[in-house]
Design an enzyme around this catalytic site. Structure first.
Site, PDB file in Angstrom:
ATOM      1  N   CYS A 168       0.864  -1.173   0.000  1.00 46.85           N
ATOM      2  CA  CYS A 168       0.000   0.000   0.000  1.00 46.85           C
ATOM      3  C   CYS A 168       0.903   1.226   0.000  1.00 46.85           C
ATOM      4  O   CYS A 168       2.072   1.145   0.340  1.00 46.85           O
ATOM      5  CB  CYS A 168      -0.874   0.013   1.230  1.00 46.85           C
ATOM      6  N   ARG A 205       2.245   1.257  -6.150  1.00 45.69           N
ATOM      7  CA  ARG A 205       2.505   0.284  -5.078  1.00 45.69           C
ATOM      8  C   ARG A 205       1.270  -0.542  -4.722  1.00 45.69           C
ATOM      9  O   ARG A 205       1.371  -1.553  -4.036  1.00 45.69           O
ATOM     10  CB  ARG A 205       2.976   1.024  -3.826  1.00 45.69           C
ATOM     11  N   TRP A 252      -3.857  -2.045  -1.304  1.00 43.72           N
ATOM     12  CA  TRP A 252      -3.793  -3.314  -2.044  1.00 43.72           C
ATOM     13  C   TRP A 252      -4.333  -4.332  -1.051  1.00 43.72           C
ATOM     14  O   TRP A 252      -3.679  -4.641  -0.056  1.00 43.72           O
ATOM     15  CB  TRP A 252      -2.356  -3.612  -2.444  1.00 43.72           C
ATOM     16  N   ASN A 264       0.076  -0.070   6.401  1.00 46.29           N
ATOM     17  CA  ASN A 264       0.567  -0.979   5.375  1.00 46.29           C
ATOM     18  C   ASN A 264       1.138  -2.190   6.115  1.00 46.29           C
ATOM     19  O   ASN A 264       1.952  -2.022   7.008  1.00 46.29           O
ATOM     20  CB  ASN A 264       1.667  -0.258   4.566  1.00 46.29           C
ATOM     21  N   GLY A 265       0.677  -3.387   5.786  1.00 47.68           N
ATOM     22  CA  GLY A 265       1.185  -4.581   6.467  1.00 47.68           C
ATOM     23  C   GLY A 265       0.031  -5.491   6.868  1.00 47.68           C
ATOM     24  O   GLY A 265      -1.094  -5.335   6.389  1.00 47.68           O
ATOM     25  N   GLU A 308      11.347 -14.469 -18.666  1.00 49.32           N
ATOM     26  CA  GLU A 308      11.050 -13.052 -18.448  1.00 49.32           C
ATOM     27  C   GLU A 308      10.071 -12.534 -19.515  1.00 49.32           C
ATOM     28  O   GLU A 308       9.157 -11.765 -19.206  1.00 49.32           O
ATOM     29  CB  GLU A 308      12.366 -12.254 -18.449  1.00 49.32           C
ATOM     30  N   LYS A 311       6.511 -10.932 -18.587  1.00 48.40           N
ATOM     31  CA  LYS A 311       6.130  -9.569 -19.003  1.00 48.40           C
ATOM     32  C   LYS A 311       4.757  -9.611 -19.681  1.00 48.40           C
ATOM     33  O   LYS A 311       3.894  -8.789 -19.401  1.00 48.40           O
ATOM     34  CB  LYS A 311       7.148  -8.951 -19.978  1.00 48.40           C
ATOM     35  N   GLU A 328       1.987 -10.359 -17.156  1.00 48.66           N
ATOM     36  CA  GLU A 328       1.768  -9.260 -16.212  1.00 48.66           C
ATOM     37  C   GLU A 328       0.941  -8.137 -16.807  1.00 48.66           C
ATOM     38  O   GLU A 328       0.017  -7.633 -16.159  1.00 48.66           O
ATOM     39  CB  GLU A 328       3.122  -8.650 -15.786  1.00 48.66           C
ATOM     40  N   HIS A 372       8.593 -31.944 -24.381  1.00 52.67           N
ATOM     41  CA  HIS A 372       8.195 -32.792 -23.252  1.00 52.67           C
ATOM     42  C   HIS A 372       6.919 -32.284 -22.584  1.00 52.67           C
ATOM     43  O   HIS A 372       6.787 -32.360 -21.361  1.00 52.67           O
ATOM     44  CB  HIS A 372       9.329 -32.859 -22.218  1.00 52.67           C
ATOM     45  N   LYS A 402       3.931  -3.090  -7.230  1.00 55.71           N
ATOM     46  CA  LYS A 402       5.351  -2.951  -7.584  1.00 55.71           C
ATOM     47  C   LYS A 402       6.253  -3.637  -6.566  1.00 55.71           C
ATOM     48  O   LYS A 402       7.212  -4.303  -6.923  1.00 55.71           O
ATOM     49  CB  LYS A 402       5.691  -1.459  -7.672  1.00 55.71           C
TER      50      LYS A 402
HETATM   51  C1  G6P Z   1       6.547  -7.903  -7.557  1.00 60.80           C
HETATM   52  C2  G6P Z   1       6.552  -7.179  -8.893  1.00 60.80           C
HETATM   53  C3  G6P Z   1       7.544  -7.857  -9.837  1.00 60.80           C
HETATM   54  C4  G6P Z   1       8.924  -7.909  -9.197  1.00 60.80           C
HETATM   55  C5  G6P Z   1       8.870  -8.649  -7.851  1.00 60.80           C
HETATM   56  C6  G6P Z   1      10.190  -8.568  -7.103  1.00 60.80           C
HETATM   57  O1  G6P Z   1       5.942  -9.138  -7.682  1.00 60.80           O
HETATM   58  O2  G6P Z   1       5.250  -7.181  -9.466  1.00 60.80           O
HETATM   59  O3  G6P Z   1       7.622  -7.098 -11.037  1.00 60.80           O
HETATM   60  O4  G6P Z   1       9.812  -8.537 -10.057  1.00 60.80           O
HETATM   61  O5  G6P Z   1       7.883  -8.047  -7.023  1.00 60.80           O
HETATM   62  O6  G6P Z   1      10.450  -7.230  -6.779  1.00 60.80           O
HETATM   63  P1  G6P Z   1      11.831  -6.696  -6.252  1.00 60.80           P
HETATM   64  O7  G6P Z   1      11.569  -5.259  -5.877  1.00 60.80           O
HETATM   65  O8  G6P Z   1      12.188  -7.536  -5.063  1.00 60.80           O
HETATM   66  O9  G6P Z   1      12.818  -6.822  -7.346  1.00 60.80           O
END
Ligand code: G6P
Length: 616
Positions: free
Chosen positions: A2, A27, A74, A100-101, A489, A493, A496, A512, A611
């Site tokens: 949050c 966030r 969130w 937040n938490g 990756e 992407k 996401e 496989h 994020k």
């Molecule tokens: C979240 C984000 C990802 C990110 C991951 C790790 O899940 O949505 O995009 O890769 O956290 O984040 P960090 O800040 O630890 O690299």
């Protein structure tokens, strides 16, 4: 996850808080709210959806005070409703709080408060925290003036299990903020005649660049002209004021349509910033100033263990490949969330690295603490200066790519790949890598930004390919060796930001299982490079083609593919193995970005994501 903002000063608080919340929206963004004291009550506006929704209703409330708190949520406890949005106000109306938490013992706290006559309007754990502050505040009625709210918060927190970053307001002291943290980041912004608090510096830098990073177990009391720090168990402590090195323009979108687009195109500069000043004078190895390990100590390490989450975990996989390839030292990579519970047997001479853009991901932080508890030396790769992980490690490497705002990581990822490549060089040169191989490696890394620029110039071509594939529902990403993590990756992407189903595999593994998915409706993205893998990858492509699968080939220049094998071709420069994963990442970032834009997705704030994930 949050976002938190608090302000006390001479300006009207609400507009500044709303501006801060917009900067924090990445966030977490399912609801938002703001509260300011208004004489005998708090004026609270809160609404599900984006901060823009809150702005609309905030205009109708008379949010006139010069001190206030705001929050973007969130959801953890309780659905996404207006009632569950923060701030929460205690049932006696005296206290307002944002959090937040996760409060783990909230059921027993709530039961206690219900027995004491407090009532609840929401399903959140936060409201129990807010009412508990009000309970102690009523009991602290005899405490004179300044410290009453602070002492009430301190008493409350002694009864709380879980994680929190909180900011609390009381009606009696309408220009005072009390905040505290355990497990969730909080940063104080020290201004001129005004003070702020936020969960992220991006919400502060428009007002001040002087900040105090709160540590776990610390509380702060802010008024317009003063601030003080103390701990939950003891008295006052001295604050260290740091200066933020980036300005508000770094966190703005400029002429780009999305932060993600800006951050993709910023990558050449980001890579230059990551490596600046980090090569030896003779140009044959890397230098890292912050490892706090002598070359002799580093030389003794027998194994490396990398832990991370999400995109950073993919960067660790590439790093594993490069260190094993160029330095011939065994490397293990684990998801931080698994490592912390797995109780893996560990070689005693292991050096740990924790990779995290934000430096706040709770699983990565918990894994770090677990490794530390076992007595291992722990280092980190982080982008956010002063983050919790950066502070708790024995040393580390900062990425220096500036704020990354788009939820889907781009420039932070390629910078992590670069740091991984530099580590492989650093360790390799301590062992068997020759001077001339080291010098060629350094020259290749220095050339990486320009190679990335040439791939970025293909954006219009990749945009056209994206148009063709935007209506598909599944996609496979296939690569080998160091490009297998880039396949992962690419798939991540796409998932996401465009909500397409995508999977990444080593190209040869496709037969496989995933091959069952191949049809005219399930295209595959292949990474094709020269060398011994070339004929193998071409065979995998033939297997796809034989099943009517469409192929997008990301191919290094100078290779000849059999006629008609690739339906779409993206040519990338042929380059050093250490640079290849960086260069190969750019097309999949652009492909996902343009597909998501074509599908009308909210690229910078994809659904359900945040994020930095600061809850388990
Ligand atoms: C979240 C984000 C990802 C990110 C991951 C790790 O899940 O949505 O995009 O890769 O956290 O984040 P960090 O800040 O630890 O690299």
């Amino acid at each position: 996850m949050c976002g938190i903002v608090g302000y006390t000063g001479k300006q009207k608080a609400a507009p500044l808080i709303l501006e801060g919340l917009k900067r924090l929206e990445y966030r977490g963004y399912d609801s938002a709210g703001v509260a300011v004291p208004a004489g005998d009550h708090f004026n609270v506006a809160k609404k599900t959806g984006r901060v823009a929704n809150l702005e609309t209703i905030a205009a109708r409330h008379k949010l006139l005070g010069h001190c206030g708190i705001g929050h973007t949520r969130w959801a953890t406890h309780g659905g996404v409703t207006d009632a569950n949005a923060h701030p929460h106000v205690s049932s006696d109306g005296k206290i307002a709080l944002i959090h937040n938490g996760v409060i783990e013992n909230f059921t027993s706290v709530k039961k206690f408060l219900l027995e004491k006559g407090f009532t609840f309007q929401s399903e959140t754990d936060t409201e129990a925290l807010c009412n508990l502050v009000a309970y102690h505040y009523a009991k602290e009625a005899m405490v004179e003036g300044d410290s009453r709210l602070l002492e009430s918060v301190r008493k409350t927190l002694r009864h709380i299990e879980g994680t929190y970053g909180i900011v609390v307001l009381s009606l009696d002291m309408p220009d005072e903020l009390v905040c505290a943290r355990k497990g969730s980041p909080l940063i104080l912004g020290i201004g001129d005649g005004e003070n702020l608090v936020a969960s992220d510096v991006s919400a502060l830098v428009s007002r001040t660049q002087n900040v105090v990073y709160l540590k776990d177990g610390e509380l702060a009391r802010l008024t317009p002209d003063s601030f003080s720090l103390s701990t939950i168990n003891e008295g006052e402590i001295e604050a260290v004021i740091d200066t933020v090195t980036w300005s508000i323009t770094d966190a703005e979108m400029g002429a780009y349509a999305h932060f993600m687009e800006k951050e993709i195109f910023e990558q050449p500069l980001a890579l230059e910033n990551t490596m600046r000043g980090r090569f030896s004078e003779d140009g044959s190895t890397a230098l890292f100033g912050g490892l706090n390990l002598s070359a002799a100590e580093f030389r003794q390490i027998d194994r490396f263990m990398f832990c991370a989450c999400g995109t950073a975990w993919h960067a660790c996989l590439v790093t594993e490949h490069l260190i094993e390839r160029f330095a011939r030292v065994p490397v293990e990579v684990d998801y931080a969330s698994e490592f912390r519970y797995r109780n893996a047997p560990l070689h005693p001479n292991t050096l740990f690295f924790f990779m995290s853009q934000s430096g706040e991901t709770i699983d990565t932080l918990a894994a770090l603490r677990e490794a530390k508890r076992k007595g291992f030396r722990v280092l980190a790769v982080n982008n956010v200066v002063g983050s919790t992980i950066a502070r708790e490690t024995d040393g580390g490497i900062y990425q220096h790519v500036g704020p990354e705002i788009g939820v889907a990581s781009t420039k932070a990822f390629t910078s992590q790949l670069l740091i991984g490549a530099m580590m492989a060089l650093y360790i390799g040169r301590m062992r068997d890598m020759s001077f001339s191989d080291g010098a060629a490696y350094v020259a290749a890394l220095k050339g990486a930004p320009d190679l990335v620029r040439t791939v970025l110039q293909q954006a219009p071509h990749i945009r056209k390919i994206a148009e063709r594939f935007s209506t598909y529902t599944d996609m496979l990403f296939l690569g080998r060796l160091s490009l297998f993590p880039i396949a992962l990756e690419g798939a991540l992407k796409l998932k996401e930001i465009s909500y397409l189903h995508a999977e990444g595999y080593p190209a040869a593994e496709m037969k496989h299982g995933p091959i069952a998915l191949i049809s005219e409706r399930c295209p595959s993205v292949f990474f094709v490079t020269k060398g011994e893998m070339f004929p193998k990858v071409v065979s995998s492509m033939q297997e796809v083609k034989a099943r009517k699968g469409l192929i997008i080939a990301i191919c290094t220049e100078g290779l000849e593919l059999p006629d008609g094998l690739a339906d779409e071709l993206i040519v990338i420069p042929d380059c050093h193995e250490a640079v290849l994963p960086i260069v190969a990442t750019i097309p999949v970032q652009l492909l996902s970005y343009y597909i998501a834009v074509n599908r009308g997705c909210d690229v910078d704030k994809p659904r359900n994501l945040a994020k930095s994930v600061t809850v388990e």
